[in-house]
Design an enzyme around this catalytic site. Sequence first.
Site, short mmCIF file in Angstrom:
data_model
loop_
_atom_site.label_atom_id
_atom_site.label_comp_id
_atom_site.label_asym_id
_atom_site.label_seq_id
_atom_site.Cartn_x
_atom_site.Cartn_y
_atom_site.Cartn_z
N TRP A 66 30.28 -5.53 -71.58
CA TRP A 66 31.44 -6.48 -71.54
C TRP A 66 32.61 -5.87 -70.52
O TRP A 66 33.43 -6.79 -70.26
CB TRP A 66 31.77 -6.67 -72.86
CG TRP A 66 32.55 -5.39 -73.71
CD1 TRP A 66 31.70 -4.54 -73.88
CD2 TRP A 66 33.82 -5.36 -73.96
NE1 TRP A 66 32.62 -3.38 -74.54
CE2 TRP A 66 33.98 -3.96 -74.37
CE3 TRP A 66 35.00 -5.94 -73.58
CZ2 TRP A 66 35.24 -3.48 -74.93
CZ3 TRP A 66 36.23 -5.50 -74.02
CH2 TRP A 66 36.28 -4.37 -74.69
N ASP A 67 32.50 -4.95 -70.01
CA ASP A 67 33.58 -4.11 -69.06
C ASP A 67 33.74 -5.36 -67.90
O ASP A 67 34.87 -5.39 -67.45
CB ASP A 67 33.16 -2.81 -68.63
CG ASP A 67 32.80 -1.78 -69.50
OD1 ASP A 67 32.65 -2.26 -70.93
OD2 ASP A 67 32.91 -0.76 -69.21
N GLU A 123 35.40 2.24 -81.14
CA GLU A 123 33.78 2.56 -81.54
C GLU A 123 33.88 3.61 -82.53
O GLU A 123 32.70 4.12 -82.98
CB GLU A 123 32.86 2.78 -80.18
CG GLU A 123 32.62 1.55 -79.56
CD GLU A 123 31.96 1.79 -78.18
OE1 GLU A 123 31.32 0.92 -77.91
OE2 GLU A 123 31.77 2.75 -77.86
N LYS A 164 39.29 5.29 -80.51
CA LYS A 164 39.11 5.44 -79.25
C LYS A 164 39.49 4.89 -77.89
O LYS A 164 39.94 5.25 -76.90
CB LYS A 164 37.72 5.17 -79.26
CG LYS A 164 36.94 5.81 -77.82
CD LYS A 164 35.30 5.18 -77.98
CE LYS A 164 34.64 5.90 -77.23
NZ LYS A 164 33.20 5.41 -77.12
N GLN A 165 40.27 3.66 -78.41
CA GLN A 165 40.57 2.79 -77.10
C GLN A 165 41.41 1.65 -77.78
O GLN A 165 41.33 1.38 -79.11
CB GLN A 165 39.44 2.23 -76.50
CG GLN A 165 38.44 1.19 -76.81
CD GLN A 165 37.41 0.78 -75.72
OE1 GLN A 165 36.40 1.78 -75.76
NE2 GLN A 165 37.29 -0.53 -75.15
#
Length: 767
Positions: free
Chosen positions: A358-359, A489, A601-602
């Site tokens: 999906w990046d 994640e 994580k992000q």
Amino acid sequence: MNQDYIKPDNWSIIEEGFDAERVKSSESLFSIGNGAMGQRANFEENYSGETFQGSYIAGIYYPDKTKVGWWKNGYPEYFAKVLNAPNWIGIEIEINRENFDLAKCKSVSNFKRELNMKEGVYYRSFEAVLQNGVEISAKITRFLSLDNDELGVINYEITPLNGEANIVFKPYVDAGVHNEDANWEEKFWEPLEVKHSENEAFVTARTFKTHFTATTFMQNAILLNGNSVSQNPTEIQKTADKIQFSYEVKVGNNETVSFQKLGGYTVSLNHENTQTAAQKVIAEGLKIGYANLLENQKLAWSKIWEMSDITINGDVKAQQGIRFNIFQLNQTYLGKDSRLNIGPKGFTGEKYGGSTYWDTEAYCIPFYMATKDQQVARNLLTYRYNQLDKAIENAGKLGFTNGAALYPMVTMNGEECHNEWEITFEEIHRNGAIAFAIFNYFRFTGDYSYIPEKGLEVLIAIARFWHQRATYSTNKDQFVILGVTGPNEYENNVNNNFYTNYLAKWCIDYTLEQIEKVEKEYASDHSRIMSKVNLDKGEMAQWKKVADKMYLPFSEEHDVYLQQDGFLDKELVKVHDLDRSQRPINQKWSWDRILRSPYIKQADVLQGFYFFEDHFSKEQLEKHFDFYEPFTVHESSLSPCVHSIQAAGLGRMEQAYTFYLRTSRLDLDDYNKEVEEGCHITSMAGTWMSIVEGFGGMRVKDDALHFEPRIPEQWEGYSFKINFRNQILQVSVEANETKFNLEGSKELTVFVNGKAVLVEPNTLVTV
């Protein structure tokens, strides 16, 4: 402590001094590619030290059978591997009967690698003393042609420094390669034929299972002191999957022998007869000649830089970082072929399977829309449309019906091929990114035609998925989405991830809006699509109920949307209170401990605020940023860019600059201590976004470009170009002014800090 051996330079990545501990990292950082193929910066000569050999061909993959301890229904049967392709760069070298190997030399001095990003050429040079006492200097030049994208070129020069030397060059092509991360230690290539003629050799091999055929070829020539030496190989060795020539040359003291090797791949994706095609590629390369091939390479890259370059004045490391990111993005994908996409590692390594994530939709499309023409971005959307049937099939395997589509987390051909349950089954927010890219494409380009032609079918299938995936909660009298993994994640199997729920609601609302628009303005397309997908108003009404009553977890106490249900039950220790010895937590902690922690994580909630910033006030953004960023460890390459953009929007320039450096130099300085596995290609588009959307404040609102320019105090100025609806606009920002220069013949109105500015063609406008 991050690594710090790359020398600061505006246009080049430079390493000085030979260190065996850095070889694998440098193999990643100095990788080269041309959109059709790429390779790690492995040494051409034998090297007995630790190395990660890797050459890759775009679109060629192997279905590596899934390997798990406990099989679950719905698992994909395989994981698509981008294959380590046959090796054509190899040149074994003997000097006075000793095999040349940098790991075994008495000494290596003046070692230097340079990846000249302006030229698209990789250089290496050194002086060495062999065990037999021979002293040499070497200069190697290598590039993968942009104009002839099936062709690579090596020029390997050796100069003896302490007497005459007998040098034997042994170039080879070898299809007996393997992948570092194969699940079952299988060989992926089946050799079909090994042929040679004079100074040319061809190894044709076919992938098992997928049956891609590739001819790997080489053509060799020798020059002594710049003069061609007419010589056929003195020895030829052949096996089922390898061929090697030997050329022996006597070279006087301080004379220079140049070994020139053409090599590359022709593949069945593009040719019926790959060997005949390879012969044509060689013939064309010889006709052009080494010197012209090199000059053509420099010219081709200059054209890319003309549009995509970002200049930064006064900060060499920042300048080097952004150019490295832009360079790698262009090496990986040039938009010529809608069958291809942008793997997270590009041509620099094997991790993640090298497939599509999906990046692409969330991070890469904005870069390609603005620095190429809109057809390149449209090709990326078309890639997903062409795989819609597979996305519907993927959803069907998980129990969804009626044409609902779940796009894969990882794919090569549209089938899901990720084999971790918490990702495969749960990280369903990826579907929303596919839909958002369609919206984003129209917002930027103004090209609505994609939606009635192709995009609406994708939107309908995604809306059907969200309708079925949501569950009505009688307790809440709202719809909930259970058992998911968000962008963070470090949380698995959670209920009501805010980002996922908000995205699902938006997808349904946006799809209903587009159905209505297409019905009014593209009646024939509307009839065709409704008939094809068998959609009626009753089903759409059921979608609307889900969207209108979607549950979004919220804390009244903190006045923020919660990342998911139960987030406040965690032990809320902020990142700055963690001992540095515990970082990165993904390498120091058990997965159980990570899952129980509050660490992010992000960007997760903040990813939603990035996509839909117009839905929230600046005060809401600030409150959410201040709540979530202190728990964010930024251990995903995709994390710093979003935070940099938002920090800049909040006027926190020092923080924005720190995040920018992290995203732009993530690999150069090896922040995550994993660069030897390959570079983080897709996140590099986020670096571009950090400058253009973050510091430049560029947005598209109501069909017009808006800017809120800001500049880090470390910079004297910066500039970038945007291709906005086929008008090329250059934006140059300094501390007290912003300048606009428009190419072409048509004027353009832009907005700077909310005020309209008319920019006339070829006239410098200063604000």
